[in-house]
Design a protein around this motif. Structure first.
Motif, PDB file in Angstrom:
ATOM      1  N   VAL A 172      46.363  35.792  40.906  1.00 39.57           N
ATOM      2  CA  VAL A 172      45.242  36.107  41.796  1.00 39.57           C
ATOM      3  C   VAL A 172      44.546  34.826  42.243  1.00 39.57           C
ATOM      4  O   VAL A 172      44.302  33.922  41.435  1.00 39.57           O
ATOM      5  CB  VAL A 172      44.245  37.056  41.090  1.00 39.57           C
ATOM      6  CG1 VAL A 172      42.960  37.214  41.901  1.00 39.57           C
ATOM      7  CG2 VAL A 172      44.891  38.410  40.860  1.00 39.57           C
ATOM      8  N   THR A 173      44.236  34.731  43.531  1.00 41.35           N
ATOM      9  CA  THR A 173      43.557  33.555  44.086  1.00 41.35           C
ATOM     10  C   THR A 173      42.124  33.849  44.502  1.00 41.35           C
ATOM     11  O   THR A 173      41.326  32.921  44.623  1.00 41.35           O
ATOM     12  CB  THR A 173      44.316  33.017  45.305  1.00 41.35           C
ATOM     13  OG1 THR A 173      44.415  34.059  46.303  1.00 41.35           O
ATOM     14  CG2 THR A 173      45.720  32.566  44.903  1.00 41.35           C
TER      15      THR A 173
ATOM     16  N   ARG B  95      54.659  42.231  46.141  1.00 46.30           N
ATOM     17  CA  ARG B  95      54.099  43.023  45.040  1.00 46.30           C
ATOM     18  C   ARG B  95      52.623  42.682  44.859  1.00 46.30           C
ATOM     19  O   ARG B  95      52.287  41.546  44.532  1.00 46.30           O
ATOM     20  CB  ARG B  95      54.858  42.744  43.757  1.00 46.30           C
ATOM     21  CG  ARG B  95      54.372  43.574  42.574  1.00 46.30           C
ATOM     22  CD  ARG B  95      55.204  43.284  41.343  1.00 46.30           C
ATOM     23  NE  ARG B  95      54.761  44.050  40.196  1.00 46.30           N
ATOM     24  CZ  ARG B  95      55.296  43.990  38.990  1.00 46.30           C
ATOM     25  NH1 ARG B  95      56.325  43.179  38.791  1.00 46.30           N
ATOM     26  NH2 ARG B  95      54.838  44.727  38.003  1.00 46.30           N
ATOM     27  N   PRO B  96      51.730  43.633  45.047  1.00 47.81           N
ATOM     28  CA  PRO B  96      50.302  43.326  44.911  1.00 47.81           C
ATOM     29  C   PRO B  96      49.869  43.256  43.451  1.00 47.81           C
ATOM     30  O   PRO B  96      50.509  43.842  42.577  1.00 47.81           O
ATOM     31  CB  PRO B  96      49.626  44.513  45.615  1.00 47.81           C
ATOM     32  CG  PRO B  96      50.589  45.643  45.414  1.00 47.81           C
ATOM     33  CD  PRO B  96      51.967  45.019  45.471  1.00 47.81           C
ATOM     34  N   PRO B  97      48.797  42.520  43.162  1.00 50.42           N
ATOM     35  CA  PRO B  97      48.263  42.522  41.796  1.00 50.42           C
ATOM     36  C   PRO B  97      47.629  43.868  41.468  1.00 50.42           C
ATOM     37  O   PRO B  97      47.376  44.691  42.350  1.00 50.42           O
ATOM     38  CB  PRO B  97      47.218  41.403  41.827  1.00 50.42           C
ATOM     39  CG  PRO B  97      46.851  41.256  43.260  1.00 50.42           C
ATOM     40  CD  PRO B  97      48.050  41.639  44.071  1.00 50.42           C
ATOM     41  N   GLY B  98      47.374  44.070  40.201  1.00 53.05           N
ATOM     42  CA  GLY B  98      46.718  45.301  39.788  1.00 53.05           C
ATOM     43  C   GLY B  98      45.239  45.292  40.144  1.00 53.05           C
ATOM     44  O   GLY B  98      44.639  44.227  40.324  1.00 53.05           O
TER      45      GLY B  98
ATOM     46  N   ALA C 293      48.374  34.791  46.028  1.00 54.51           N
ATOM     47  CA  ALA C 293      48.647  33.673  46.932  1.00 54.51           C
ATOM     48  C   ALA C 293      49.448  34.093  48.152  1.00 54.51           C
ATOM     49  O   ALA C 293      49.394  33.429  49.192  1.00 54.51           O
ATOM     50  CB  ALA C 293      49.378  32.568  46.174  1.00 54.51           C
ATOM     51  N   ALA C 294      50.192  35.186  48.049  1.00 53.93           N
ATOM     52  CA  ALA C 294      50.981  35.665  49.177  1.00 53.93           C
ATOM     53  C   ALA C 294      50.181  36.569  50.113  1.00 53.93           C
ATOM     54  O   ALA C 294      50.719  37.058  51.103  1.00 53.93           O
ATOM     55  CB  ALA C 294      52.219  36.405  48.677  1.00 53.93           C
ATOM     56  N   GLY C 295      48.900  36.786  49.768  1.00 54.46           N
ATOM     57  CA  GLY C 295      48.061  37.635  50.613  1.00 54.46           C
ATOM     58  C   GLY C 295      48.136  39.104  50.286  1.00 54.46           C
ATOM     59  O   GLY C 295      47.574  39.929  51.023  1.00 54.46           O
ATOM     60  N   ASN C 296      48.819  39.457  49.178  1.00 52.96           N
ATOM     61  CA  ASN C 296      48.886  40.853  48.779  1.00 52.96           C
ATOM     62  C   ASN C 296      47.559  41.292  48.168  1.00 52.96           C
ATOM     63  O   ASN C 296      47.043  40.623  47.277  1.00 52.96           O
ATOM     64  CB  ASN C 296      50.007  41.072  47.758  1.00 52.96           C
ATOM     65  CG  ASN C 296      51.365  40.693  48.316  1.00 52.96           C
ATOM     66  OD1 ASN C 296      51.745  41.129  49.394  1.00 52.96           O
ATOM     67  ND2 ASN C 296      52.096  39.854  47.588  1.00 52.96           N
ATOM     68  N   LEU C 297      47.013  42.404  48.630  1.00 55.70           N
ATOM     69  CA  LEU C 297      45.760  42.948  48.124  1.00 55.70           C
ATOM     70  C   LEU C 297      46.030  44.092  47.166  1.00 55.70           C
ATOM     71  O   LEU C 297      46.876  44.959  47.426  1.00 55.70           O
ATOM     72  CB  LEU C 297      44.878  43.445  49.269  1.00 55.70           C
ATOM     73  CG  LEU C 297      44.036  42.407  50.009  1.00 55.70           C
ATOM     74  CD1 LEU C 297      43.430  43.020  51.259  1.00 55.70           C
ATOM     75  CD2 LEU C 297      42.938  41.868  49.108  1.00 55.70           C
TER      76      LEU C 297
END
Length: 326
Positions: A69-70, A38-41, A111-115
């Motif tokens: 978010v990282t 699941r990506p951040p907003g 952190a999971a690399g989701n953009l």
């Protein structure tokens, strides 16, 4: 021929069997866990201001901490040009062309690399370059500010002048630039502040050659308490004046319902001494203290202090004052 002796099968102990069972269960759980996809907003509040003919200042609002978010990715015309960690929400992009239109967006990464999807775009056009411009703008002659609740402040300033034209205004707090406003703006709202805290802001004007003016007069803003109730715990109207071999401090004690007899003094960000007023000498109105110094003349000290509250805790810091020693 001798017949080899029979060997008994090795049977695991009960403890070993339990360890094997736990390990198998953990492996099964790991196999069943769903990956984070699941990506951040997308970041909100993106703005872009030309700082000079070859630089642009890009800012955005920080993500909700729950998004995890990282880092942020800054894109120019859809292509990545810079990455910054999650604790940064602004960046200066340099090496741009004068008198050129640009469009910027920002994406958040967890952190999971989701953009995330790209933010709304911010468009800006750099001004024309000015050859051999080494003259800075004048400082904003006046500045004022007031709190806007517990976590924001409103700051205003007088327009500056420059022989080639002002292109931006930079807001500084504690010697660090925290905000950039456009050339036609004479005010801004600063967010992300802490409750019950004194902030000292200054404003500098900047021209197309990146020449910065001197600071405007400093502006102290004290944010409200988190609940909007209760007294402000920071000493007010703090001043520091240097003379040969000494620094004179003065402040108004916080109104906590009882006289304040103890203060902690910080110099250059480090606790240096505790100022204590004896019985009969506790200041009721204006407090004063003389600090002896032995450092060489010209050494710059940044000073601030906080009061010991009636409950034994330290209160919030006063404004910070920077003084060159005499």
């Amino acid at each position: 021929m001798r017949t080899p002796p029979l060997r008994r099968p090795v049977t695991p102990t009960a403890a070993a069997a339990r360890r094997l069972a736990v390990a198998a269960a953990l492996l099964a759980l790991g196999a069943c866990a769903s990956p984070d996809t699941r990506p951040p907003g997308p970041p909100a509040g993106l703005t872009a201001q030309a700082g000079s003919a070859t630089s642009v200042h890009v800012m955005w609002q920080s993500a909700d901490p729950r998004e995890g978010v990282t880092r942020y990715q800054i894109l120019q015309g859809g292509a990545p040009v810079r990455e910054v960690p999650a604790d940064k929400t602004m960046v200066d992009l340099t090496g741009l062309a004068p008198l050129t239109a640009y469009s910027f967006t920002v994406r958040a990464e967890d952190a999971a690399g989701n953009l995330s999807a790209p933010s709304a775009a911010a468009a800006v056009t750099t001004p024309a370059a000015k050859a051999e411009d080494h003259r800075p703008p004048t400082a904003p002659a006046t500045a004022a500010g007031h709190p806007d609740g517990a976590r924001a402040a409103v700051l205003t300033w007088a327009p500056a002048t420059d022989d080639t034209g002002v292109t931006a205004y930079d807001v500084y707090q504690g010697g660090v630039r925290i905000h950039t406003a456009g050339a036609t703006e004479t005010g801004t709202r600063l967010t992300g502040l802490q409750p019950d805290t004194v902030y000292t802001f200054t404003v500098r004007a900047r021209d197309g050659a990146d020449n910065s003016s001197p600071d405007s007069p400093p502006v102290d803003v004290t944010t409200a308490t988190a609940t909007g109730k209760g007294p402000v715990t920071s000493p007010a109207d703090f001043t520091a004046t240097a003379s040969p071999g000494a620094v004179a401090l003065s402040w108004t004690p916080p109104d906590t319902g009882k006289p304040t007899a103890e203060y902690q003094l910080y110099v250059n960000g480090q606790p240096t001494t505790v100022i204590q007023f004896g019985a009969g000498a506790v200041p009721v109105g204006r407090a004063a203290y003389q600090l002896a110094v032995s450092e060489p003349a010209g050494t710059v000290w940044a000073l601030k202090l906080r009061a010991r509250l009636p409950d034994g805790n330290w209160g919030s810091f006063s404004a910070e004052r920077r003084v060159p020693l005499g």
